[in-house]
Motif scaffolding. Structure first.
Motif, PDB file in Angstrom:
ATOM      1  N   ALA A  28       0.841  -1.204   0.000  1.00  0.00           N
ATOM      2  CA  ALA A  28       0.000   0.000   0.000  1.00  0.00           C
ATOM      3  C   ALA A  28       0.874   1.252   0.000  1.00  0.00           C
ATOM      4  O   ALA A  28       0.419   2.326  -0.392  1.00  0.00           O
ATOM      5  CB  ALA A  28      -0.928  -0.003   1.213  1.00  0.00           C
ATOM      6  N   ALA A  29       2.139   1.118   0.442  1.00  0.00           N
ATOM      7  CA  ALA A  29       3.067   2.258   0.384  1.00  0.00           C
ATOM      8  C   ALA A  29       3.604   2.389  -1.031  1.00  0.00           C
ATOM      9  O   ALA A  29       3.523   3.438  -1.658  1.00  0.00           O
ATOM     10  CB  ALA A  29       4.195   2.072   1.387  1.00  0.00           C
ATOM     11  N   THR A  30       4.181   1.306  -1.513  1.00  0.00           N
ATOM     12  CA  THR A  30       4.551   1.215  -2.929  1.00  0.00           C
ATOM     13  C   THR A  30       4.685  -0.266  -3.238  1.00  0.00           C
ATOM     14  O   THR A  30       5.100  -1.050  -2.369  1.00  0.00           O
ATOM     15  CB  THR A  30       5.848   1.995  -3.244  1.00  0.00           C
ATOM     16  OG1 THR A  30       5.966   2.146  -4.674  1.00  0.00           O
ATOM     17  CG2 THR A  30       7.097   1.334  -2.712  1.00  0.00           C
ATOM     18  N   SER A  31       4.315  -0.649  -4.448  1.00  0.00           N
ATOM     19  CA  SER A  31       4.347  -2.074  -4.762  1.00  0.00           C
ATOM     20  C   SER A  31       5.789  -2.535  -4.972  1.00  0.00           C
ATOM     21  O   SER A  31       6.627  -1.803  -5.507  1.00  0.00           O
ATOM     22  CB  SER A  31       3.521  -2.356  -6.024  1.00  0.00           C
ATOM     23  OG  SER A  31       3.863  -1.449  -7.052  1.00  0.00           O
ATOM     24  N   TRP A  32       6.085  -3.738  -4.515  1.00  0.00           N
ATOM     25  CA  TRP A  32       7.409  -4.333  -4.689  1.00  0.00           C
ATOM     26  C   TRP A  32       7.259  -5.850  -4.590  1.00  0.00           C
ATOM     27  O   TRP A  32       6.508  -6.304  -3.736  1.00  0.00           O
ATOM     28  CB  TRP A  32       8.390  -3.832  -3.619  1.00  0.00           C
ATOM     29  CG  TRP A  32       9.795  -4.248  -3.927  1.00  0.00           C
ATOM     30  CD1 TRP A  32      10.708  -3.587  -4.695  1.00  0.00           C
ATOM     31  CD2 TRP A  32      10.439  -5.449  -3.482  1.00  0.00           C
ATOM     32  NE1 TRP A  32      11.866  -4.295  -4.758  1.00  0.00           N
ATOM     33  CE2 TRP A  32      11.731  -5.456  -4.024  1.00  0.00           C
ATOM     34  CE3 TRP A  32      10.053  -6.553  -2.704  1.00  0.00           C
ATOM     35  CZ2 TRP A  32      12.639  -6.486  -3.806  1.00  0.00           C
ATOM     36  CZ3 TRP A  32      10.947  -7.582  -2.488  1.00  0.00           C
ATOM     37  CH2 TRP A  32      12.225  -7.535  -3.030  1.00  0.00           C
ATOM     38  N   LYS A 231       1.887   2.174  -7.190  1.00  0.00           N
ATOM     39  CA  LYS A 231       1.235   1.267  -6.238  1.00  0.00           C
ATOM     40  C   LYS A 231       0.590   0.121  -7.022  1.00  0.00           C
ATOM     41  O   LYS A 231       1.293  -0.743  -7.536  1.00  0.00           O
ATOM     42  CB  LYS A 231       0.247   2.046  -5.381  1.00  0.00           C
ATOM     43  CG  LYS A 231       0.947   3.097  -4.500  1.00  0.00           C
ATOM     44  CD  LYS A 231      -0.035   3.856  -3.637  1.00  0.00           C
ATOM     45  CE  LYS A 231       0.561   5.084  -3.010  1.00  0.00           C
ATOM     46  NZ  LYS A 231       0.971   4.881  -1.625  1.00  0.00           N
ATOM     47  N   GLY A 232      -0.740   0.135  -7.149  1.00  0.00           N
ATOM     48  CA  GLY A 232      -1.422  -0.983  -7.813  1.00  0.00           C
ATOM     49  C   GLY A 232      -1.039  -1.173  -9.270  1.00  0.00           C
ATOM     50  O   GLY A 232      -1.185  -2.269  -9.815  1.00  0.00           O
ATOM     51  N   LEU A 233      -0.560  -0.126  -9.916  1.00  0.00           N
ATOM     52  CA  LEU A 233      -0.178  -0.267 -11.335  1.00  0.00           C
ATOM     53  C   LEU A 233       1.219  -0.848 -11.492  1.00  0.00           C
ATOM     54  O   LEU A 233       1.657  -1.127 -12.615  1.00  0.00           O
ATOM     55  CB  LEU A 233      -0.269   1.093 -12.048  1.00  0.00           C
ATOM     56  CG  LEU A 233      -1.689   1.651 -12.216  1.00  0.00           C
ATOM     57  CD1 LEU A 233      -1.652   3.063 -12.818  1.00  0.00           C
ATOM     58  CD2 LEU A 233      -2.537   0.743 -13.099  1.00  0.00           C
ATOM     59  N   LEU A 234       1.958  -0.974 -10.391  1.00  0.00           N
ATOM     60  CA  LEU A 234       3.268  -1.636 -10.342  1.00  0.00           C
ATOM     61  C   LEU A 234       4.382  -0.877 -11.049  1.00  0.00           C
ATOM     62  O   LEU A 234       5.439  -1.441 -11.358  1.00  0.00           O
ATOM     63  CB  LEU A 234       3.189  -3.079 -10.907  1.00  0.00           C
ATOM     64  CG  LEU A 234       2.114  -3.999 -10.320  1.00  0.00           C
ATOM     65  CD1 LEU A 234       2.193  -5.385 -10.979  1.00  0.00           C
ATOM     66  CD2 LEU A 234       2.263  -4.143  -8.812  1.00  0.00           C
ATOM     67  N   GLY A 235       4.167   0.400 -11.336  1.00  0.00           N
ATOM     68  CA  GLY A 235       5.194   1.193 -12.005  1.00  0.00           C
ATOM     69  C   GLY A 235       6.221   1.729 -11.021  1.00  0.00           C
ATOM     70  O   GLY A 235       6.136   1.499  -9.810  1.00  0.00           O
ATOM     71  N   ALA A 297       5.491  -0.556 -19.190  1.00  0.00           N
ATOM     72  CA  ALA A 297       5.905  -1.972 -19.118  1.00  0.00           C
ATOM     73  C   ALA A 297       5.195  -2.667 -17.957  1.00  0.00           C
ATOM     74  O   ALA A 297       4.766  -3.833 -18.080  1.00  0.00           O
ATOM     75  CB  ALA A 297       7.416  -2.057 -18.957  1.00  0.00           C
ATOM     76  N   ALA A 298       5.053  -1.961 -16.847  1.00  0.00           N
ATOM     77  CA  ALA A 298       4.379  -2.544 -15.677  1.00  0.00           C
ATOM     78  C   ALA A 298       2.929  -2.857 -16.009  1.00  0.00           C
ATOM     79  O   ALA A 298       2.413  -3.939 -15.672  1.00  0.00           O
ATOM     80  CB  ALA A 298       4.449  -1.567 -14.504  1.00  0.00           C
TER      81      ALA A 298
END
Ligand code: PMP
Length: 419
Positions: A28-32, A231-235, A297-298
């Motif tokens: 939720a902070a940043t996707s990883w 986040k949810g878009l994984l960029g 790309a994400a």
């Protein structure tokens, strides 16, 4: 295992205290991790396309410009914007929120000096919105109402509409709470606001939902939508967008968003006024084309089954945490109307200390504290200390969830800790 043998996108970080790799539960902070294609696209951009987008007609400038326009189109399509020029590319969700809030309030001040514009925000908002609006209130430039959420983080459409007035210019609601994961009825709120204050602009902070849920700005009735790309878009970090509706920025006539950021757009450089056409009107300066190459790309690499898996992990965590002695789970009871986020407290243990121990002793990344949403914590009873937020992601496995649960179980059984 060497790096080259590691599962793509998986960072193997070992310590003597950990039985396996790092467990990242702070999506939720940043996707990883990001899909491996993201890094590859960034490297390709830097090697082959890294001119200044939209500046100059040579091949590298054109290549970079194409990337930026493609990102704009992808983000616009993601939220069903009527056309891509209404998607303003930003450096993240905070940047998008600042563009929208300063833009609307400055435009309102310029349009009418006698009456202070009225703004409505909800109690679940992130500081991106709270602090940006607060500085106008603090300086006496606006009047403002904060609509509280209930103990589960739900904001009622009726309560929002009840404080709307004929001088309300902006209503801001987060689509989902970043701390409690509660998804709001954005369409219901939009409808109620329109009925009570038809001139008000309805802004949604979708940092926690775009990439997880289908967000359709036209179907919901959103005038301004702030997006995070990381986040949810994984960029990568440093990417985001602001959707601007026809109501907020009419094709003809006066714009209701005044752009404070001024500068070059690469077009119509003669003259000291900003261009009035979107997106240039709201997009001065060199954009993060490199980051947007990664974001495209994400979005291409997204796994359509990821959200369902994340929600299964969320359900498992909710069920197990609720049954643990000394553990309190906050927010909605189940996974309905929830993003993949669980907020919990361990009796007698400071949430930041819980986060520190999970990291240091178990290699598990979660976030303890107030998550930049201070009002929400007051409203749901977790106060100034906040709580622990755990947020699984597209790569989270069932085994990792079990290791997390085991770690919390052992912590809950151990003596109290402060940060
Ligand atoms: N709003 C919400 C609801 C968020 O969760 C976040 C990120 N924590 C933001 C705004 C800020 O987003 P960014 O980090 O992209 O600036």
């Amino acid at each position: 295992m060497t790096d080259s043998e590691a599962e793509p996108g998986r960072c193997e970080v070992y310590s003597p205290l950990m039985s396996g790799g790092l467990i990242y539960l702070d999506n939720a902070a940043t996707s990883w991790p990001k899909p491996p294609q993201v890094g590859a696209a960034i490297a390709d951009f830097l090697a082959h396309k890294a001119g200044n987008p939209g500046r100059g007609g040579h091949r590298l400038a054109r290549a970079a410009g194409d990337v930026v326009e493609q990102a704009r189109e992808r983000l616009a399509a993601e939220i069903n914007a009527p056309c891509s020029k209404r998607m303003i590319l930003t450096h993240g969700c905070t940047d998008a929120v600042n563009l929208a809030v300063h833009g609307v309030l400055r435009a309102a001040q310029r349009a009418c000096c006698e009456r202070k514009p009225h703004v409505v925000v909800s109690g679940i908002e992130h500081n991106a919105i709270l602090r940006t609006v607060h500085c106008y209130q603090n300086d006496g430039h606006i009047t403002m109402d904060i609509v509280p959420c209930d103990a589960q983080g739900v904001v009622s459409a009726e309560a929002v509409a009840a404080v709307c007035r004929d001088d309300t210019v902006l209503v801001c609601v987060a689509h989902a709470s970043n701390a409690a994961g509660t998804i709001q009825d954005a369409a219901g709120i939009a409808k109620a606001v329109r009925a009570k204050a038809p001139d008000a602009l309805f802004m949604v902070d979708a940092a926690q939902t775009v990439g997880h849920l289908k967000v359709d700005v036209q179907a919901i009735g959103i005038d301004l939508l702030a997006i995070a790309g990381h986040k949810g878009l994984l960029g990568p970090t440093g990417t985001g967008g602001l959707y601007v509706s026809e109501k907020a920025y009419p094709e003809t006539g006066d714009s209701r968003v005044f752009c404070q950021r001024r500068g070059g757009t690469g077009m119509k450089s003669v003259g000291l006024d900003m261009p009035t056409e979107l997106p240039d009107a709201l997009e001065a300066g060199t954009s993060n084309a490199c980051g947007f190459a990664g974001l495209i790309a994400a979005m291409d690499a997204r796994d359509p089954g990821a959200h369902e898996r994340e929600m299964e992990h969320t359900a498992r965590m909710l069920y197990e945490l609720r049954g643990m002695p000394g553990v309190t789970v906050h927010g909605l009871p189940g996974v309905e109307n929830r993003t993949p986020v669980v907020l919990f407290s361990i009796e007698g243990q400071h949430p930041r200390a819980v986060g520190d121990v999970l990291d240091a002793d178990h290699g598990i990344c979660v976030r303890g504290g107030t998550h930049c949403a201070p009002l929400l914590h007051q409203l749901i009873g977790t106060g100034d200390d906040g709580a622990v937020r755990v947020s699984p992601g597209w790569k989270t496995t069932g085994g990792e969830v079990e290791r997390f649960l085991e770690a919390v179980r052992s912590l809950a059984a151990s003596p109290a800790r402060s940060p």
